[in-house]
Design an enzyme around this catalytic site. Structure first.
Site, PDB file in Angstrom:
ATOM      1  CB  CYS A 132     -16.623  -8.160  19.065  1.00  0.00           C
ATOM      2  SG  CYS A 132     -16.387  -9.081  20.589  1.00  0.00           S
ATOM      3  CB  CYS A 135     -19.449  -9.790  21.016  1.00  0.00           C
ATOM      4  SG  CYS A 135     -18.078  -8.820  21.575  1.00  0.00           S
ATOM      5  CG  ASP A 136     -21.302  -9.996  17.455  1.00  0.00           C
ATOM      6  OD1 ASP A 136     -22.112  -9.981  18.403  1.00  0.00           O
ATOM      7  OD2 ASP A 136     -20.787  -8.972  16.980  1.00  0.00           O
TER       8      ASP A 136
END
Ligand code: NAP
Length: 312
Positions: A132, A135-136
């Site tokens: 992701c 997200c990261d």
């Protein structure tokens, strides 16, 4: 047992759209998802190909879809569906919290990212291995990272990750991308992106976090060590059908086969969005599938009700 007219499994764009249409048709509608609504939309930074919006974030589009479904009366519960079984035509939906009964189920549970299945991948998930970008990505500010894959996800997310990365290796197993030309044009010649084609990842290495990748060129067998701190894997996905009985027809990749009314091989069990066997998996067609499924569900319930009225 709690009863609903329609239960929708999955609250991504397909589930929220099915919920909107069912609730607007005055059906008692429940949408179930183990996580907060949005599905894969929540993993998407910017959407530029959903009609009507030049550019919108996945989060914002989710909020709009969720609010609209709720406004018309769809209920959304955060529960994990463990089983959908059919008993005398009734559908029993068992979650980690409740057991529900309904005449109609719409499956919109989407798909989950595929794994490379190479040494180091499982051990280093969350420690440099990610599925992701949204997200990261920010954890890799100024660092060298790799993206694996050659589809829309890999190229789109790779372009997004260049916001953070100092350098990005885009590793693909062939010399042709299957991604849209628009994304291909953006990655080719991008100052931060080095394309590594005809190449597979053999191992992901690092003590506590990712430190390097070992790759192999499939044509020359030449190995290369790439010093990266992160690797983002976008190599397609697998449908989330674990909770369904095996008798529903699937295609060779496990996606649910439907007819033109989005009905699966079981009467009054519909499927929409990424879970469905089809050519492409876009938000727009998830929304289109879900509209058809919801209208078909409404027609099915009407036909059952009118049969009941005619019965002596
Ligand atoms: P995809 O189109 O199935 O692409 C998967 C990529 O991963 C392919 O390039 C494939 O290589 C590669 N791959 C598969 N298994 C691999 C393995 N074991 N090792 C190395 N590489 C592997 O998946 P996706 O990119 O997630 O897209 C899924 C759907 O969502 C598509 O319909 C796509 O159009 C859609 N999507 C659209 C957008 C958008 O902006 N409109 C964004 C994301 C996704 P090969 O090419 O060699 O098979």
């Amino acid at each position: 047992m709690k009863q609903y007219d329609v239960i929708i499994v999955g609250a991504g764009p397909a589930g929220l759209t099915a919920g909107l249409y069912c609730a607007r048709a005055k059906l008692k509608t429940l949408i179930l998802d183990k996580m907060s609504p949005g599905g894969q939309l929540l993993l998407t930074d910017a959407i530029e190909d959903y009609p009507g919006f030049d550019r919108i974030s996945g989060m914002e589009l989710t909020e709009k879809m969720e609010n609209q479904a709720r406004k018309f009366g769809a209920q959304i519960q955060l529960e994990e569906v463990q089983e959908v079984r059919i008993e005398n035509g009734k559908k029993i939906v068992k979650t980690d919290a409740e057991v529900y009964e309904t005449p109609v189920v719409i499956i919109t549970s989407g798909s989950s990212p595929n794994k490379l299945e190479v040494p180091g991948e499982r051990e280093l998930v969350g420690k440099g291995v990610s599925y992701c970008a949204l997200c990261d990505g920010a954890f890799f500010e100024g660092e060298d990272i790799a993206v694996v894959g050659g589809g829309d996800s890999a190229l789109k997310e790779g372009i997004f990750l260049t916001k953070f990365a100092r350098k990005l290796y885009l590793i693909h197993r062939r010399d042709q991308f299957r991604a849209q030309k628009n994304y291909q044009d953006k990655v080719r010649g991008h100052p931060k992106i080095e394309l590594i084609l005809d190449t597979v990842v053999e191992r992901i290495e690092g003590d506590k976090t990712v430190q390097r990748l070992i790759t192999r060129n499939v044509k020359t067998s030449q190995r290369r060590e790439l010093p990266v701190t992160g690797v983002f894997i976008f190599i397609g996905s697998t449908p989330n059908t674990q909770f369904l009985s095996n008798h529903l027809e699937r295609d060779p990749n496990g996606y649910l086969v439907t007819n033109a009314h989005m009905q699966t091989s079981e009467e009054a069990v519909y499927a929409a969005g990424d879970i469905r066997s089809q050519l492409t998996r876009q938000i727009s067609n998830a929304v289109g599938d879900a509209t058809v499924a919801a209208v078909a569900a409404e027609h099915y319930l009407e036909s059952v009700a009118s049969k009941d009225r005619r019965a002596p």
